[in-house]
Design a protein around this motif. Structure first.
Motif, PDB file in Angstrom:
ATOM      1  N   PHE A   1       0.806  -1.221   0.000  1.00  0.00           N
ATOM      2  CA  PHE A   1       0.000   0.000   0.000  1.00  0.00           C
ATOM      3  C   PHE A   1       0.844   1.278   0.000  1.00  0.00           C
ATOM      4  CE2 PHE A   1      -2.455   3.389   2.067  1.00  0.00           C
ATOM      5  CZ  PHE A   1      -3.583   3.396   1.267  1.00  0.00           C
ATOM      6  N   GLU A   2       1.986   1.292   0.651  1.00  0.00           N
ATOM      7  CA  GLU A   2       2.753   2.536   0.797  1.00  0.00           C
ATOM      8  C   GLU A   2       3.223   3.121  -0.534  1.00  0.00           C
ATOM      9  OE1 GLU A   2       3.370   4.557   3.503  1.00  0.00           O
ATOM     10  OE2 GLU A   2       1.816   3.282   4.376  1.00  0.00           O
ATOM     11  N   ILE A   3       3.258   2.309  -1.594  1.00  0.00           N
ATOM     12  CA  ILE A   3       3.658   2.846  -2.901  1.00  0.00           C
ATOM     13  C   ILE A   3       2.633   3.852  -3.407  1.00  0.00           C
ATOM     14  CG2 ILE A   3       2.530   1.118  -4.357  1.00  0.00           C
ATOM     15  CD1 ILE A   3       6.034   2.693  -4.849  1.00  0.00           C
ATOM     16  N   MET A   4       1.439   3.813  -2.855  1.00  0.00           N
ATOM     17  CA  MET A   4       0.395   4.765  -3.267  1.00  0.00           C
ATOM     18  C   MET A   4       0.840   6.209  -3.063  1.00  0.00           C
ATOM     19  SD  MET A   4      -2.177   3.012  -4.447  1.00  0.00           S
ATOM     20  CE  MET A   4      -3.626   4.045  -4.344  1.00  0.00           C
ATOM     21  N   ARG A   5       1.706   6.441  -2.112  1.00  0.00           N
ATOM     22  CA  ARG A   5       2.152   7.816  -1.844  1.00  0.00           C
ATOM     23  C   ARG A   5       2.963   8.390  -3.014  1.00  0.00           C
ATOM     24  NH1 ARG A   5       1.033   8.827   3.540  1.00  0.00           N
ATOM     25  NH2 ARG A   5       0.937   6.966   4.860  1.00  0.00           N
TER      26      ARG A   5
END
Length: 417
Positions: free
Chosen positions: A278-282
């Protein structure tokens, strides 16, 4: 458009003039003008001159009970929330003037995301500048060209816009119809990327989705699931985590979207997830990357409010009491309601048409009560609604007063006998 509302004459364009790009709105312009010409106040341009509390304001020079603000848990005037905002304003200034991926991540943004992770028991939390942007950003980023988004036909505009921005194939199904949803999923190629988008509480009628069954069907066909809990966070569920909590599917859904502009009592949006990537969404979510971050005072108020909502069981119980009382009272008076029983803090009162709905809205305002007038195309089945949004800070006496106001206004306008 209702009968009897004339269309404005269209002047012939002069040579060299292009098409008037506003002409597509002429029907709505005519409808609005007809309402104003009838002598009614503009129901979509009310000014609150002063807000006295979560449930009272000065409108048109008189004290008015607020029944249309989405301030479900009444946090806007909570002393600890206000104090947190004032301190952050003094310590960090009025704004960040930058994106979260540049200079716009302050300590308060991290603390706000920490509060969300704790509130939901999730691994990841991402804060957006509005709730609309949360849906726009998450949906458009994870569902792109060649993917499929299966969504309820009554989904919020931000959900539809997220689908359009991502250029995914949009597959709508009849509202809350599990069989229709499964029929759509069955037709999608097995190898295709699939996202099912649902809402815990649907904002127009205040009805809830059968999430337990729908999530099971989505997973059966290998789809990821996103649930928008904008209108249930803080209020529904033992811990206020929304319909996903009451349905027992909080660990089965992939994304939960929410907003700070309702139960949290400020502005902003968020997504929480347990997905390991999920953190790649940033870095890839354009509405997150290319938007200035929320002001420090806003994330401070949000974090404080979220932590208080974890312990808001007494407020939740009183809000349910208010909802049951208002729903039963309006039904007894003879009003047609959007749900047979109270399912949320929203109670929709169905009007015969826009003209009489606007007249009823104004009659209530003159009584000293503000509600939302909702009209097509935002409403399901082209209905005109008076949408009541209850607050945990409404006293039992205020709810009885509201019922008296509805009775007088309803009889004066002929909506009830």
């Amino acid at each position: 458009m209702s009968e009897g509302i004339s269309q404005p004459d269209q002047p012939e364009p002069h040579p060299g003039e292009g098409k008037d790009l506003f002409s597509k709105f002429d029907s709505l312009i005519g409808q609005r003008q007809a309402l104003l010409d009838s002598g009614l106040e503009d129901p979509f341009n009310l000014v609150m001159e002063k807000v006295l509390s979560p449930t009272r304001a000065i409108c048109n020079g008189r004290e008015t009970i607020l029944l249309g603000t989405y301030n479900y848990m009444g946090m806007t005037f909570d002393p600890e929330v206000v104090a947190a905002g004032q301190k952050a304003l003094a310590d960090f200034g009025s704004g960040t003037t930058g994106s979260r991926v540049l200079n716009g991540t302050y300590q308060g943004h991290r603390e706000c995301e920490d509060a969300l992770r704790e509130f939901y028991g999730m691994d990841h939390a991402m804060v957006f500048s509005t709730g609309y942007q949360a849906n726009l950003g998450i949906i458009s980023t994870i569902a792109g060209k060649g993917d499929y988004v299966v969504l309820d036909i009554d989904s919020h505009a931000s959900i539809w816009d997220g689908c359009a921005l991502g250029n995914a194939e949009i597959v709508p199904f009849k509202h809350n119809d599990m069989e229709a949803m499964e029929k759509r999923l069955r037709r999608i190629p097995e190898e295709a990327g699939k996202l099912v988008v649902l809402e815990g509480v649907y904002s127009m009628l205040g009805d809830i989705a059968p999430l337990k069954e729908m999530v099971a069907v989505a997973k059966k066909y290998g789809a990821m699931v996103l649930v928008d809990e904008a209108h249930s966070m803080g209020f529904i569920g033992e811990n206020g985590r929304g319909v996903v909590e009451t349905a027992g599917v909080i660990d089965d859904v992939d994304f939960i979207i929410g907003t700070f502009s309702k139960s949290v009592g400020t502005v902003g949006g968020f997504c929480v997830s347990n997905h390991p990537k999920f953190e790649i969404m940033r870095l890839v979510c354009r509405p997150y990357v290319f938007t200035a971050s929320l002001p420090p005072s806003v994330v401070a108020t949000a974090a404080t409010s979220i932590r208080k909502l974890m312990h808001g069981s007494n407020k939740r119980a009183h809000l349910w009491e208010n909802s049951r009382t208002l729903h039963a009272g309006l039904k007894e008076l003879g009003f047609q309601l959007g749900t047979d029983t109270p399912e949320s803090a929203i109670i929709a009162v169905i009007m015969p048409d826009l003209e009489r709905g606007a007249a009823m809205w104004e009659a209530l305002l003159k009584e000293g009560l503000y509600v939302n007038l909702a009209r097509p195309p935002a409403t399901p089945a082209n209905m005109t609604l008076l949408r009541c949004s209850l607050c945990a800070e409404h006293s039992s006496e205020q709810v009885e007063t509201i019922l008296d106001m509805f009775e007088r206004a309803g009889k004066a306008t002929g909506i009830i006998g």
